[in-house]
Design a protein around this motif. Structure first.
Motif, PDB file in Angstrom:
ATOM      1  N   SER A  54      35.923  49.270  63.947  1.00  0.00           N
ATOM      2  CA  SER A  54      34.501  49.476  63.648  1.00  0.00           C
ATOM      3  C   SER A  54      34.122  50.910  63.998  1.00  0.00           C
ATOM      4  N   PRO A  55      33.019  51.399  63.439  1.00  0.00           N
ATOM      5  CA  PRO A  55      32.578  52.768  63.753  1.00  0.00           C
ATOM      6  C   PRO A  55      32.169  52.894  65.217  1.00  0.00           C
ATOM      7  N   LEU A  56      32.211  54.114  65.721  1.00  0.00           N
ATOM      8  CA  LEU A  56      31.708  54.379  67.068  1.00  0.00           C
ATOM      9  C   LEU A  56      30.191  54.446  67.033  1.00  0.00           C
ATOM     10  N   GLY A  57      29.567  53.888  68.049  1.00  0.00           N
ATOM     11  CA  GLY A  57      28.117  53.928  68.124  1.00  0.00           C
ATOM     12  C   GLY A  57      27.651  53.936  69.563  1.00  0.00           C
ATOM     13  N   TRP A  58      26.399  54.273  69.761  1.00  0.00           N
ATOM     14  CA  TRP A  58      25.805  54.182  71.094  1.00  0.00           C
ATOM     15  C   TRP A  58      25.326  52.762  71.283  1.00  0.00           C
ATOM     16  N   ILE A  59      25.993  52.045  72.188  1.00  0.00           N
ATOM     17  CA  ILE A  59      25.681  50.639  72.401  1.00  0.00           C
ATOM     18  C   ILE A  59      25.045  50.456  73.775  1.00  0.00           C
ATOM     19  N   CYS A  60      24.223  49.417  73.907  1.00  0.00           N
ATOM     20  CA  CYS A  60      23.597  49.169  75.216  1.00  0.00           C
ATOM     21  C   CYS A  60      24.636  48.656  76.200  1.00  0.00           C
ATOM     22  N   GLY A  61      25.731  48.067  75.698  1.00  0.00           N
ATOM     23  CA  GLY A  61      26.856  47.678  76.535  1.00  0.00           C
ATOM     24  C   GLY A  61      26.794  46.286  77.097  1.00  0.00           C
ATOM     25  N   ASP A  62      25.594  45.738  77.232  1.00  0.00           N
ATOM     26  CA  ASP A  62      25.444  44.388  77.780  1.00  0.00           C
ATOM     27  C   ASP A  62      24.468  43.603  76.908  1.00  0.00           C
ATOM     28  N   LEU A  63      24.767  43.557  75.631  1.00  0.00           N
ATOM     29  CA  LEU A  63      23.847  42.918  74.686  1.00  0.00           C
ATOM     30  C   LEU A  63      23.964  41.400  74.767  1.00  0.00           C
ATOM     31  N   HIS A  64      22.865  40.752  75.090  1.00  0.00           N
ATOM     32  CA  HIS A  64      22.771  39.292  75.045  1.00  0.00           C
ATOM     33  C   HIS A  64      21.317  38.910  74.797  1.00  0.00           C
ATOM     34  N   VAL A  65      21.065  37.649  74.542  1.00  0.00           N
ATOM     35  CA  VAL A  65      19.736  37.233  74.103  1.00  0.00           C
ATOM     36  C   VAL A  65      18.644  37.477  75.141  1.00  0.00           C
ATOM     37  N   GLU A  66      19.016  37.664  76.414  1.00  0.00           N
ATOM     38  CA  GLU A  66      18.017  37.921  77.453  1.00  0.00           C
ATOM     39  C   GLU A  66      17.733  39.407  77.624  1.00  0.00           C
ATOM     40  N   ASN A  67      18.447  40.265  76.896  1.00  0.00           N
ATOM     41  CA  ASN A  67      18.224  41.700  77.026  1.00  0.00           C
ATOM     42  C   ASN A  67      17.429  42.263  75.856  1.00  0.00           C
ATOM     43  N   PHE A  68      16.567  41.428  75.296  1.00  0.00           N
ATOM     44  CA  PHE A  68      15.540  41.851  74.351  1.00  0.00           C
ATOM     45  C   PHE A  68      14.202  41.458  74.962  1.00  0.00           C
ATOM     46  N   GLY A  69      13.187  42.277  74.750  1.00  0.00           N
ATOM     47  CA  GLY A  69      11.896  41.909  75.313  1.00  0.00           C
ATOM     48  C   GLY A  69      10.800  42.852  74.888  1.00  0.00           C
ATOM     49  N   SER A  70       9.609  42.579  75.375  1.00  0.00           N
ATOM     50  CA  SER A  70       8.441  43.396  75.037  1.00  0.00           C
ATOM     51  C   SER A  70       8.198  44.447  76.104  1.00  0.00           C
ATOM     52  N   TYR A  71       7.589  45.549  75.703  1.00  0.00           N
ATOM     53  CA  TYR A  71       7.203  46.611  76.629  1.00  0.00           C
ATOM     54  C   TYR A  71       6.203  47.514  75.918  1.00  0.00           C
ATOM     55  N   LYS A  72       5.464  48.284  76.705  1.00  0.00           N
ATOM     56  CA  LYS A  72       4.526  49.252  76.138  1.00  0.00           C
ATOM     57  C   LYS A  72       5.102  50.646  76.258  1.00  0.00           C
ATOM     58  N   SER A  73       4.988  51.410  75.197  1.00  0.00           N
ATOM     59  CA  SER A  73       5.485  52.782  75.192  1.00  0.00           C
ATOM     60  C   SER A  73       4.373  53.750  75.584  1.00  0.00           C
ATOM     61  N   ASP A  74       4.733  55.019  75.709  1.00  0.00           N
ATOM     62  CA  ASP A  74       3.735  56.036  76.037  1.00  0.00           C
ATOM     63  C   ASP A  74       2.701  56.211  74.925  1.00  0.00           C
ATOM     64  N   ASP A  75       3.001  55.710  73.717  1.00  0.00           N
ATOM     65  CA  ASP A  75       2.022  55.804  72.625  1.00  0.00           C
ATOM     66  C   ASP A  75       0.981  54.684  72.694  1.00  0.00           C
ATOM     67  N   GLY A  76       1.087  53.810  73.703  1.00  0.00           N
ATOM     68  CA  GLY A  76       0.126  52.733  73.882  1.00  0.00           C
ATOM     69  C   GLY A  76       0.424  51.481  73.093  1.00  0.00           C
ATOM     70  N   GLN A  77       1.462  51.512  72.253  1.00  0.00           N
ATOM     71  CA  GLN A  77       1.818  50.360  71.430  1.00  0.00           C
ATOM     72  C   GLN A  77       2.803  49.462  72.179  1.00  0.00           C
ATOM     73  N   VAL A  78       2.708  48.163  71.921  1.00  0.00           N
ATOM     74  CA  VAL A  78       3.653  47.205  72.491  1.00  0.00           C
ATOM     75  C   VAL A  78       4.742  46.923  71.465  1.00  0.00           C
ATOM     76  N   TYR A  79       6.001  46.987  71.891  1.00  0.00           N
ATOM     77  CA  TYR A  79       7.136  46.765  71.008  1.00  0.00           C
ATOM     78  C   TYR A  79       8.003  45.623  71.517  1.00  0.00           C
ATOM     79  N   PHE A  80       8.777  45.036  70.612  1.00  0.00           N
ATOM     80  CA  PHE A  80       9.847  44.098  70.965  1.00  0.00           C
ATOM     81  C   PHE A  80      11.145  44.782  70.588  1.00  0.00           C
ATOM     82  N   ASP A  81      12.056  44.929  71.561  1.00  0.00           N
ATOM     83  CA  ASP A  81      13.266  45.722  71.292  1.00  0.00           C
ATOM     84  C   ASP A  81      14.328  45.437  72.360  1.00  0.00           C
TER      85      ASP A  81
END
Length: 403
Positions: A54-81
């Motif tokens: 597979s191609p090389l990529g920047w991976i989070c390294g510990d991807l699982h269903v509990e490592n996604f969630g909501s947060y607010k960025s400096d732009d004031g918007q809430v994201y799921f990522d």
């Protein structure tokens, strides 16, 4: 090496008094055991001779269903990522995918859902991941464009006020608002370390370009959080505005160690000044917008990732939707979308494959079934390892061996 020797070896260097708490958390179920043994997973993956290229990529390294969630960025918007980049590294993207698929199998087993549903879900994940790569269009998920259960979830967390977080994390002592010590996840610091930390964060506030410059430090405690990260140094600060009395911020300062994948891959990495710089750099690349106040610092010879703690931070609670198959489908589908978007955003950066290579990888789906087969097989192994671990933990093996 035996399983117990491998686990204890992988936790060397962590705070000894906290490691037992990590083991206790891992003993709860096979899914949490899996989350606490990221390095063991990759040690075993290294022995898979037929792993597809597979191609090389920047991976989070510990991807699982509990490592996604909501947060607010400096732009004031809430994201799921994606929201955990402690193990982030440049590696074949397929390593990220197979860990995610294994987590789906283990999560569904924890939820006591039929195995056929787990098989369907890993297929859904890979199909949408590949489809997003082929389109080569990385997009965010935020309240205005989210669908289904994720839309409802983001609309809900977006309405949370700072008072909710303060209520959970603080208490009044001697007529002053301080961080709570009745919370079992908070620990009091000795006077010298507390003083040094307050001085360090004060200096960060005064001199870092991204810091909340109009705040002063009111309190700090040691913080316990997560599963895999239990045992590292982690602190939580309470800040009060110098301009508006009663306006507070809470800052998380988390020690960054080397990626668990480093010994398992032969890919040349950039020369980072610190592990925290690596974590922050990859997170800023992979997320559409990084979480608020994301930065890094050094304290007592260790590097730390800094970020604001927010009332908007949360995760999808699969236990609450386990009987709503359509909602589970939507969540897994969105997680695949975000994983592919993360890889696309960071393509062509510091050694990662360009978007055209990811498009070609997504177009050729011949690797799907082999990943599913490995993830399914490894989930069974993880369950067996968990049973062994649980028996040994209950028998006191880890307490004896750690001494």
């Amino acid at each position: 090496m035996s399983l117990s020797e491998r686990i204890i070896s992988s936790n060397q260097g962590l705070l000894e008094e906290m490691v037992q708490l990590k083991y206790k958390a891992m003993s709860e179920n096979a899914f949490r055991f899996f989350r606490g043994t990221c390095d063991l997973f990759y040690q075993d993956l290294k022995t898979w001779k037929e792993i597809p290229g597979s191609p090389l990529g920047w991976i989070c390294g510990d991807l699982h269903v509990e490592n996604f969630g909501s947060y607010k960025s400096d732009d004031g918007q809430v994201y799921f990522d994606l929201n955990d980049f402690d193990e982030a590294i440049l590696a074949p993207v397929i390593m990220e995918l197979v860990r995610m698929l294994t987590s789906i199998f283990l999560c569904f087993d924890f939820l006591e859902l039929e195995e056929i549903k787990a098989v369907n879900m890993v297929q859904v994940f890979l199909r949408n991941y590949s489809a997003v790569l082929v389109k080569a269009k990385a997009l965010p998920i935020e309240p205005r464009i989210a669908k289904g259960i994720i839309s409802t979830f983001l609309q809900s967390v977006s309405k949370r006020k700072q008072s909710r977080l303060l209520e959970k994390r603080t208490e009044v002592r001697k007529r002053k608002l301080v961080l709570s010590l009745t919370d079992e996840r908070h620990f009091e610091l000795d006077k010298e370390e507390r003083k040094e930390l307050i001085l360090h964060l004060t200096d960060w506030i005064n001199n870092h370009s991204i810091s909340p410059y109009n705040y002063k430090v009111k309190d700090v405690v040691f913080r316990l959080a997560g599963t895999g990260s239990v045992g590292i140094k982690r602190y939580m600060f309470l800040l009060e505005s110098v301009q508006k009395r009663g306006k507070y911020l809470i800052i998380d300062m988390k020690q960054a160690l080397g990626s668990a994948l480093s010994p398992m891959i032969d890919v040349k990495q950039p020369n980072w000044e610190s592990n925290a710089e690596r974590v922050v750099f990859v997170q800023q690349m992979c997320q559409h917008m990084p979480c608020a106040l994301l930065s890094h610092t050094n304290f007592r010879g260790d590097s730390y990732v800094m970020k604001e703690m927010q009332p908007n931070e949360d995760k999808i609670k699969f236990k609450l939707i386990q009987d709503q198959y359509r909602d589970v489908y939507q969540v897994i589908d969105d997680m695949a979308f975000l994983t592919a978007s993360s890889h696309l955003r960071s393509s062509g950066r510091k050694g990662s494959a360009i978007a055209d290579e990811l498009i070609e990888f997504g177009t050729n789906q011949s690797w799907h079934q082999s990943l599913i087969d490995y993830a399914h097989s490894y989930s069974k192994k993880a369950m067996i390892d968990y049973d062994i671990f649980k028996q040994e933990f209950d028998a006191g093996t880890y307490q004896v061996m750690e001494k």
